[in-house]
Design a protein around this motif. Structure first.
Motif, PDB file in Angstrom:
ATOM      1  N   PRO A  51       0.830  -1.201   0.000  1.00  0.00           N
ATOM      2  CA  PRO A  51       0.000   0.000   0.000  1.00  0.00           C
ATOM      3  C   PRO A  51       0.866   1.254   0.000  1.00  0.00           C
ATOM      4  CG  PRO A  51      -0.623  -1.488   1.785  1.00  0.00           C
ATOM      5  CD  PRO A  51       0.637  -2.012   1.181  1.00  0.00           C
ATOM      6  N   SER A  52       0.252   2.357  -0.283  1.00  0.00           N
ATOM      7  CA  SER A  52       0.993   3.607  -0.310  1.00  0.00           C
ATOM      8  C   SER A  52       1.396   4.020   1.098  1.00  0.00           C
ATOM      9  CB  SER A  52       0.127   4.705  -0.940  1.00  0.00           C
ATOM     10  OG  SER A  52      -0.940   5.035  -0.056  1.00  0.00           O
ATOM     11  N   LYS A  53       2.341   4.922   1.157  1.00  0.00           N
ATOM     12  CA  LYS A  53       2.816   5.431   2.435  1.00  0.00           C
ATOM     13  C   LYS A  53       1.664   6.075   3.206  1.00  0.00           C
ATOM     14  CE  LYS A  53       5.662   9.127   4.225  1.00  0.00           C
ATOM     15  NZ  LYS A  53       6.488  10.260   3.908  1.00  0.00           N
ATOM     16  N   ASP A  54       0.824   6.831   2.500  1.00  0.00           N
ATOM     17  CA  ASP A  54      -0.305   7.505   3.147  1.00  0.00           C
ATOM     18  C   ASP A  54      -1.299   6.505   3.734  1.00  0.00           C
ATOM     19  OD1 ASP A  54       0.763   9.989   2.538  1.00  0.00           O
ATOM     20  OD2 ASP A  54      -0.344  10.149   0.653  1.00  0.00           O
ATOM     21  N   ALA A  55      -1.576   5.432   3.015  1.00  0.00           N
ATOM     22  CA  ALA A  55      -2.508   4.416   3.512  1.00  0.00           C
ATOM     23  C   ALA A  55      -1.936   3.727   4.746  1.00  0.00           C
ATOM     24  CB  ALA A  55      -2.810   3.393   2.419  1.00  0.00           C
ATOM     25  N   LEU A  56      -0.646   3.419   4.710  1.00  0.00           N
ATOM     26  CA  LEU A  56      -0.016   2.793   5.866  1.00  0.00           C
ATOM     27  C   LEU A  56       0.007   3.740   7.063  1.00  0.00           C
ATOM     28  CD1 LEU A  56       3.011   0.965   4.187  1.00  0.00           C
ATOM     29  CD2 LEU A  56       0.974  -0.089   5.163  1.00  0.00           C
ATOM     30  N   LEU A  57       0.287   5.012   6.806  1.00  0.00           N
ATOM     31  CA  LEU A  57       0.310   5.995   7.889  1.00  0.00           C
ATOM     32  C   LEU A  57      -1.069   6.136   8.520  1.00  0.00           C
ATOM     33  CD1 LEU A  57       1.810   8.090   9.562  1.00  0.00           C
ATOM     34  CD2 LEU A  57       1.391   9.745   7.739  1.00  0.00           C
ATOM     35  N   GLN A  58      -2.089   6.161   7.687  1.00  0.00           N
ATOM     36  CA  GLN A  58      -3.465   6.252   8.199  1.00  0.00           C
ATOM     37  C   GLN A  58      -3.793   5.029   9.063  1.00  0.00           C
ATOM     38  OE1 GLN A  58      -6.399   6.560   5.116  1.00  0.00           O
ATOM     39  NE2 GLN A  58      -8.066   6.922   6.531  1.00  0.00           N
ATOM     40  N   GLN A  59      -3.399   3.854   8.602  1.00  0.00           N
ATOM     41  CA  GLN A  59      -3.650   2.633   9.362  1.00  0.00           C
ATOM     42  C   GLN A  59      -2.888   2.660  10.688  1.00  0.00           C
ATOM     43  OE1 GLN A  59      -2.521  -0.983   7.336  1.00  0.00           O
ATOM     44  NE2 GLN A  59      -3.210  -2.295   8.983  1.00  0.00           N
TER      45      GLN A  59
END
Length: 130
Positions: A51-59
């Motif tokens: 997943p993208s960095k943003d998706a991982l950060l959100q998770q």
């Protein structure tokens, strides 16, 4: 002498041909029968795309919030509170790493794996609260 040059050129062309065909496949994407066109850097079978960095950060951010909410809820037994106390620094470390301006793709894979493991443990903890 001329025969030696021809043989040398023939051998050289045989050595370069596989490299050139591989390069052509990589630049255009590899075509595998029954799968359609694959991207130029296919992932291994059974391994999902990172997943993208943003998706991982959100998770990761959501996980830290969930862990803090679980800890402060008062609904966990002392062993589960200790487990939350062990998971919080790990989730916070992943969140901090993902907040860096540049994150190498190898680190994204590592963070995705860590988040998956943390998510499984968090899900188990949440099931105890219900």
């Amino acid at each position: 002498m001329r025969k030696h040059i021809l043989v040398g050129a023939w051998i050289l062309s045989l050595l370069l041909l596989p490299a050139l065909t591989t390069l052509a496949q990589i630049q255009r994407g590899v075509q595998v029968p029954g799968t359609g066109s694959m991207p130029s850097m296919p992932s291994a079978p059974g391994v999902p795309a990172v997943p993208s960095k943003d998706a991982l950060l959100q998770q990761a951010t959501g996980m830290v919030s969930d862990l803090n909410a679980l800890k402060s809820s008062g609904k966990l037994a002392p062993p589960q509170v200790q487990q939350v106390d062990g998971l919080l620094p790990k989730a916070t470390a992943v969140t901090s790493g993902l907040q860096q301006p540049q994150v190498p793709s190898s680190k994204l894979v590592e963070y995705a794996t860590q988040l998956k493991d943390l998510q499984q443990q968090l899900t188990a903890l949440k099931s105890l609260v219900k």
